[in-house]
Design a protein around this motif. Structure first.
Motif, PDB file in Angstrom:
ATOM      1  N   ASP A 135     -45.165 -92.809  30.252  1.00  0.00           N
ATOM      2  CA  ASP A 135     -43.415 -93.101  30.709  1.00  0.00           C
ATOM      3  C   ASP A 135     -42.891 -92.022  31.150  1.00  0.00           C
ATOM      4  OD1 ASP A 135     -44.054 -95.799  29.990  1.00  0.00           O
ATOM      5  OD2 ASP A 135     -42.680 -95.824  28.298  1.00  0.00           O
ATOM      6  N   THR A 136     -43.042 -90.907  30.304  1.00  0.00           N
ATOM      7  CA  THR A 136     -42.510 -89.557  30.785  1.00  0.00           C
ATOM      8  C   THR A 136     -42.862 -89.084  32.193  1.00  0.00           C
ATOM      9  OG1 THR A 136     -42.008 -88.771  28.477  1.00  0.00           O
ATOM     10  CG2 THR A 136     -41.958 -86.986  30.097  1.00  0.00           C
ATOM     11  N   LEU A 137     -44.133 -89.219  32.433  1.00  0.00           N
ATOM     12  CA  LEU A 137     -44.597 -88.496  33.730  1.00  0.00           C
ATOM     13  C   LEU A 137     -44.105 -89.462  34.976  1.00  0.00           C
ATOM     14  CD1 LEU A 137     -48.608 -88.251  32.870  1.00  0.00           C
ATOM     15  CD2 LEU A 137     -47.003 -86.589  33.480  1.00  0.00           C
ATOM     16  N   LEU A 138     -44.052 -90.809  34.672  1.00  0.00           N
ATOM     17  CA  LEU A 138     -43.566 -91.706  35.746  1.00  0.00           C
ATOM     18  C   LEU A 138     -41.931 -91.504  36.078  1.00  0.00           C
ATOM     19  CD1 LEU A 138     -45.300 -95.099  34.646  1.00  0.00           C
ATOM     20  CD2 LEU A 138     -46.207 -93.268  36.289  1.00  0.00           C
ATOM     21  N   GLU A 139     -41.290 -91.517  34.820  1.00  0.00           N
ATOM     22  CA  GLU A 139     -39.780 -91.546  35.067  1.00  0.00           C
ATOM     23  C   GLU A 139     -39.473 -90.055  35.685  1.00  0.00           C
ATOM     24  OE1 GLU A 139     -36.044 -91.099  32.081  1.00  0.00           O
ATOM     25  OE2 GLU A 139     -37.855 -91.594  31.237  1.00  0.00           O
ATOM     26  N   TYR A 140     -40.003 -88.873  35.122  1.00  0.00           N
ATOM     27  CA  TYR A 140     -39.496 -87.656  35.937  1.00  0.00           C
ATOM     28  C   TYR A 140     -40.359 -87.472  37.112  1.00  0.00           C
ATOM     29  CZ  TYR A 140     -36.926 -87.032  31.917  1.00  0.00           C
ATOM     30  OH  TYR A 140     -35.801 -87.098  31.002  1.00  0.00           O
ATOM     31  N   ALA A 141     -41.510 -88.060  37.664  1.00  0.00           N
ATOM     32  CA  ALA A 141     -41.841 -88.134  38.996  1.00  0.00           C
ATOM     33  C   ALA A 141     -40.811 -88.762  39.874  1.00  0.00           C
ATOM     34  CB  ALA A 141     -43.216 -88.567  39.031  1.00  0.00           C
ATOM     35  N   ILE A 142     -40.191 -89.904  39.329  1.00  0.00           N
ATOM     36  CA  ILE A 142     -39.170 -90.593  40.224  1.00  0.00           C
ATOM     37  C   ILE A 142     -38.077 -89.690  40.319  1.00  0.00           C
ATOM     38  CG2 ILE A 142     -37.731 -92.514  40.087  1.00  0.00           C
ATOM     39  CD1 ILE A 142     -39.724 -94.000  38.829  1.00  0.00           C
ATOM     40  N   PHE A 143     -37.451 -89.138  39.189  1.00  0.00           N
ATOM     41  CA  PHE A 143     -36.328 -88.088  39.025  1.00  0.00           C
ATOM     42  C   PHE A 143     -36.507 -87.167  40.074  1.00  0.00           C
ATOM     43  CE2 PHE A 143     -34.145 -84.431  37.279  1.00  0.00           C
ATOM     44  CZ  PHE A 143     -33.049 -84.907  37.345  1.00  0.00           C
ATOM     45  N   GLU A 144     -37.505 -86.390  40.066  1.00  0.00           N
ATOM     46  CA  GLU A 144     -37.766 -85.442  41.177  1.00  0.00           C
ATOM     47  C   GLU A 144     -38.573 -85.577  42.453  1.00  0.00           C
ATOM     48  OE1 GLU A 144     -37.212 -82.323  40.320  1.00  0.00           O
ATOM     49  OE2 GLU A 144     -37.489 -82.186  38.053  1.00  0.00           O
ATOM     50  N   LYS A 145     -38.238 -87.125  42.871  1.00  0.00           N
ATOM     51  CA  LYS A 145     -38.412 -87.559  44.149  1.00  0.00           C
ATOM     52  C   LYS A 145     -39.972 -87.061  44.433  1.00  0.00           C
ATOM     53  CE  LYS A 145     -33.681 -88.062  45.781  1.00  0.00           C
ATOM     54  NZ  LYS A 145     -33.166 -88.069  44.385  1.00  0.00           N
ATOM     55  N   ALA A 146     -40.820 -87.122  43.681  1.00  0.00           N
ATOM     56  CA  ALA A 146     -42.300 -86.815  43.905  1.00  0.00           C
ATOM     57  C   ALA A 146     -42.866 -87.924  44.713  1.00  0.00           C
ATOM     58  CB  ALA A 146     -42.927 -86.381  42.778  1.00  0.00           C
ATOM     59  N   SER A 147     -43.689 -87.546  45.633  1.00  0.00           N
ATOM     60  CA  SER A 147     -44.405 -88.602  46.280  1.00  0.00           C
ATOM     61  C   SER A 147     -45.707 -88.964  45.827  1.00  0.00           C
ATOM     62  CB  SER A 147     -44.638 -88.139  47.821  1.00  0.00           C
ATOM     63  OG  SER A 147     -45.665 -86.881  47.866  1.00  0.00           O
ATOM     64  N   ASP A 148     -46.325 -88.189  44.915  1.00  0.00           N
ATOM     65  CA  ASP A 148     -47.525 -88.211  44.353  1.00  0.00           C
ATOM     66  C   ASP A 148     -47.727 -87.534  42.990  1.00  0.00           C
ATOM     67  OD1 ASP A 148     -49.665 -89.371  46.705  1.00  0.00           O
ATOM     68  OD2 ASP A 148     -48.207 -87.961  47.410  1.00  0.00           O
ATOM     69  N   ILE A 149     -48.702 -88.235  42.052  1.00  0.00           N
ATOM     70  CA  ILE A 149     -48.793 -87.508  40.650  1.00  0.00           C
ATOM     71  C   ILE A 149     -50.273 -87.509  40.607  1.00  0.00           C
ATOM     72  CG2 ILE A 149     -48.552 -87.854  38.271  1.00  0.00           C
ATOM     73  CD1 ILE A 149     -46.264 -89.798  38.602  1.00  0.00           C
ATOM     74  N   HIS A 150     -50.775 -86.274  40.198  1.00  0.00           N
ATOM     75  CA  HIS A 150     -52.069 -85.853  39.939  1.00  0.00           C
ATOM     76  C   HIS A 150     -52.317 -85.625  39.040  1.00  0.00           C
ATOM     77  CE1 HIS A 150     -53.379 -84.963  44.612  1.00  0.00           C
ATOM     78  NE2 HIS A 150     -52.145 -85.262  44.730  1.00  0.00           N
ATOM     79  N   ILE A 151     -53.350 -86.325  38.129  1.00  0.00           N
ATOM     80  CA  ILE A 151     -53.770 -86.145  36.969  1.00  0.00           C
ATOM     81  C   ILE A 151     -55.264 -85.559  36.771  1.00  0.00           C
ATOM     82  CG2 ILE A 151     -54.119 -87.269  34.441  1.00  0.00           C
ATOM     83  CD1 ILE A 151     -51.935 -89.082  35.341  1.00  0.00           C
ATOM     84  N   GLU A 152     -55.742 -84.326  36.510  1.00  0.00           N
ATOM     85  CA  GLU A 152     -56.591 -83.570  36.981  1.00  0.00           C
ATOM     86  C   GLU A 152     -57.285 -83.017  35.405  1.00  0.00           C
ATOM     87  OE1 GLU A 152     -55.422 -80.523  39.715  1.00  0.00           O
ATOM     88  OE2 GLU A 152     -54.940 -82.151  41.086  1.00  0.00           O
ATOM     89  N   PRO A 153     -58.544 -83.670  35.107  1.00  0.00           N
ATOM     90  CA  PRO A 153     -59.214 -82.988  33.925  1.00  0.00           C
ATOM     91  C   PRO A 153     -59.850 -81.983  34.024  1.00  0.00           C
ATOM     92  CG  PRO A 153     -60.147 -84.968  34.845  1.00  0.00           C
ATOM     93  CD  PRO A 153     -59.092 -84.823  35.517  1.00  0.00           C
ATOM     94  N   GLN A 154     -59.643 -80.911  33.209  1.00  0.00           N
ATOM     95  CA  GLN A 154     -60.370 -79.641  33.390  1.00  0.00           C
ATOM     96  C   GLN A 154     -61.267 -79.717  32.060  1.00  0.00           C
ATOM     97  OE1 GLN A 154     -59.476 -77.408  36.081  1.00  0.00           O
ATOM     98  NE2 GLN A 154     -58.419 -79.210  36.604  1.00  0.00           N
ATOM     99  N   GLU A 155     -61.947 -78.323  32.013  1.00  0.00           N
ATOM    100  CA  GLU A 155     -62.944 -78.348  31.049  1.00  0.00           C
ATOM    101  C   GLU A 155     -62.245 -78.561  29.515  1.00  0.00           C
ATOM    102  OE1 GLU A 155     -66.589 -75.386  29.375  1.00  0.00           O
ATOM    103  OE2 GLU A 155     -65.249 -74.773  31.030  1.00  0.00           O
TER     104      GLU A 155
END
Length: 531
Positions: A135-155
C-alpha cells in the motif's frame, strides 16, 4: 530569503548515530519512499509533536506535507547525509525483523506439499506488514506522480524504483526475505496465478479514492534472482489536454488543425514507448468528439476514459486482436476510429482500407521519426498507392523534462559549446527556421547571441532542475510531392528532406525552440534526440 535564513539559524542539528534505535511506530510515520526522495526521517515523537531530521530544513513543502499527513506539530532538525543514511537503514532492519517472524511462523506450521504452496503464499500476502508495504509503494508512487514502479530482486535485497518524469529513482531497499510475500501480494490484487514463477504474466487492478482514480497495469517476468515486477500507473481521471498544452506551436499546430478537419484519411503518431503518443491521439480525439459523429476505439490498454466515445479493450487471450476489433468496429457505422497501435500487416491493411472508405483513422507506429512511418507501412506490406491516398499527416514526438519554474535561471552558451553542438546539429538551418517562425530577430547570426534557460535545483523539483514533461514534435503533412515519393518507394531520408523543403520543422529544431522559450534545456533535447 529572510524567513528561510531565520529558520536555518534556529534549527537544531542532530546526529542519528547517537539517537540509537528509532521506534518502528515513529519511523513509519514517514514512509521510506518519502524519506529517501526528500531526505527526511522521523526519529522522535511525543503526544502531539514529531521530531523530523532533514538534510534541508528549508524544504517547507515537504515539512507541510508531513504535518498534514501526521496531524502533528513537526519540529525540524538538521542532519547530515551520512546521518540520514544511518537512519534509512533502520527501515530495512525493521522490515527484516517483521518478515523473519512471518517466515518463522510459516516454517513452524510445517512444510507444505506442492498442492498447498499457493495457499501458503496467499496467507503470507495477507499479513499486515506485507499489505502495508505494498500500500505504501502504491500510495507514494501516486503522490510522486510516478509513471512506473519497478520491483527488482537482487542477490541479497529487493530494490524498488519509481520512474518520475521519465527518469528512474531508487525509493526503497527491502530485505530479501520479503520477496516471496511482496510478489504474492501484487499477484493477488492483480488476479494473477500466485504459484506461477516460470512464465511472464500480465494483470491489472485499480485504486480509487476521492481525489484520484488510478489503474495499474502489472507485468511479471522471471529473472535470475526471482521475479521482476513492473507496474504502469494510468490516471483514468485525467482530462485530455489541448494541442497548445501538449506543446504544438506555430506551423505544427496549424498543420494538425488543418488535417483534423478533413472528412477521411489517417493521422499517425510515431515515437518510442513512453513518448506520449496515446496522449496526443486522445487530444486529437477530443477535438473530433462532437455529437454529430460516432467515434470508436480499439486499445491496449484503455488509458483515458472519454465521455461519448465507445472504447474497446484488446484481449488476445480470446482472439480479440487489433485487426479483429477493427473489422468489428467497421460494422458499427463509425465516422472516426482510433487503433491503439499498428503492429502487423493485417491491422495495417484494415486501417488503410477504413481510411480509404470514408473514415477518419487515428493510430500509432513505432518508428524513430515522422518520415519513417511511411516506409514502415511499406515494410509491413501495405501497397504504396494505399499509403499515398490515405495518410494525411504523421506526427513524430518525444517527451522532454520541463524546467522547474521555481528555480529557472537564464544563461548564454559560449563559442565552445556552440562549436560542439554544430558537430551533431545543423545550427545554420536551425537559425533559419527560428527566423522563419519569428522566434528570433533576422539579424541573429549564432546561438551565442540568444538567451537559454536551466533549473538550478530546488525543493519543489527534488533538486533536479526539472518538473513534469512536455512533447517536442515534427509534423509531416503528406503533400502531392510526398505522395509521389511514396509511390516510388523512396527511403526515409528522401521523404524527410522533401518535407523539410516544404516547411517541416524537425523534432530537434522544435526542441531548441522550446529551449529558447524557457520550457526545456539543451541537454534534454540532446538526450531525447538520441533515443
Amino acid at each position: 530569503m529572510p524567513a528561510n535564513s531565520e529558520q536555518l539559524t534556529q534549527t537544531q542539528s542532530v546526529d542519528l548515530m547517537n539517537v540509537g534505535l528509532i521506534p518502528k511506530e515513529v519511523l513509519l510515520l514517514v514512509p521510506e519512499p518519502i524519506a529517501r526522495r526528500h531526505k527526511v526521517i522521523a526519529f522522535g515523537k511525543d503526544s502531539n509533536s514529531l521530531s523530523l531530521g532533514m538534510v534541508d530544513p528549508n524544504d517547507l513543502e515537504t515539512l507541510e506535507a508531513i504535518k498534514k499527513k501526521t496531524d502533528l506539530i513537526v519540529t525540524p532538525f538538521l542532519i547530515s547525509p551520512d546521518s540520514l543514511e544511518h537512519g534509512l537503514k533502520q527501515y530495512h532492519n525493521s522490515l527484516e525483523a517483521e518478515f523473519a517472524k512471518i517466515v518463522s511462523k510459516q516454517e513452524k506450521a510445517g512444510l507444505p506439499d506442492s498442492a498447498s504452496i499457493s495457499d501458503k503464499l496467499k496467507e503470507m500476502a495477507a499479513e499486515i506488514p506485507v499489505v502495508r508495504v505494498v500500500d505504501t509503494l502504491l500510495e507514494y508512487a501516486i503522490f510522486e506522480k510516478a509513471s512506473d514502479i519497478h520491483i527488482e530482486p537482487q542477490e541479497n535485497e529487493v530494490i524498488v524504483r519509481y520512474r518520475i518524469d521519465g527518469m528512474l529513482h531508487d525509493v526503497m531497499t527491502l530485505p530479501k526475505v520479503i520477496q516471496p510475500a511482496l510478489i504474492a501480494r501484487i499477484k493477488v490484487i492483480s488476479s494473477l496465478k500466485i504459484d506461477e514463477h516460470r512464465l511472464p504474466q500480465d494483470g491489472r487492478f485499480k485504486v480509487e479514492k476521492d481525489d484520484y482514480n488510478i489503474s495499474f497495469r502489472v507485468s511479471t517476468i522471471p529473472v535470475f534472482d526471482g521475479e521482476k515486477v513492473v507496474l504502469r500507473l494510468l490516471d483514468e481521471s485525467a482530462k485530455a489536454m489541448t494541442l497548445e498544452e501538449l506543446g504544438f506551436i506555430h506551423r505544427n499546430y496549424e498543420v494538425i488543425i488543418r488535417n483534423v478537419k478533413k472528412p477521411h484519411g489517417a493521422i499517425l503518431v510515431t515515437g518510442p514507448t513512453g513518448s506520449g503518443k496515446s496522449t496526443t491521439l486522445y487530444t486529437i480525439l477530443s477535438l473530433l468528439n462532437t455529437k454529430g459523429v460516432n467515434i470508436a476505439t480499439i486499445e491496449d490498454p484503455i488509458e483515458y476514459r472519454i465521455e461519448g466515445i465507445n472504447q474497446t479493450q484488446v484481449n488476445p487471450k480470446i482472439g480479440l486482436t487489433f485487426a479483429m476489433g477493427l473489422r468489428a468496429l467497421l460494422r458499427q457505422d463509425p465516422n472516426i476510429m482510433m487503433i491503439g497501435e499498428i503492429r502487423d500487416s493485417e491491422t495495417a491493411e484494415e486501417a488503410v482500407h477504413a481510411a480509404l472508405t470514408g473514415h477518419v483513422v487515428l493510430s500509432t507506429l513505432h518508428t524513430n521519426n515522422a518520415a519513417g512511418a511511411l516506409p514502415r507501412l511499406l515494410d509491413i506490406g501495405v501497397e504504396p498507392y494505399l499509403i499515398a491516398s490515405t495518410v494525411n499527416v504523421v506526427v513524430g514526438q518525444r517527451l522532454t523534462r520541463q524546467i522547474c519554474e521555481d528555480c529557472r535561471i537564464d544563461y548564454r552558451i559560449d563559442g565552445e559549446m556552440e562549436a560542439s553542438l554544430k558537430k551533431d546539429f545543423d545550427i545554420p538551418a536551425l537559425l533559419t527556421i527560428m527566423k522563419r517562425e519569428k522566434f528570433i530577430e533576422p539579424q541573429i547570426r549564432s546561438l551565442a547571441e540568444l538567451t537559454f534557460h536551466k533549473g538550478q535545483g530546488c525543493d519543489r523539483c527534488g533538486h533536479s532542475g526539472y518538473r513534469m514533461r512536455k512533447g517536442i514534435f515534427e509534423v509531416l503533412e503528406v503533400s502531392t510531392t510526398i505522395q509521389d515519393l511514396i509511390l516510388k518507394r523512396a527511403p526515409t531520408s528522401q521523404i524527410e528532406q522533401k518535407a523539410v523543403d516544404e516547411g517541416m520543422v524537425l523534432m530537434w529544431q522544435d526542441g531548441f525552440i522550446k529551449c529558447l522559450q524557457g520550457k526545456t534545456t539543451i541537454e534534454e533535447v540532446i538526450r531525447v534526440s538520441r533515443e
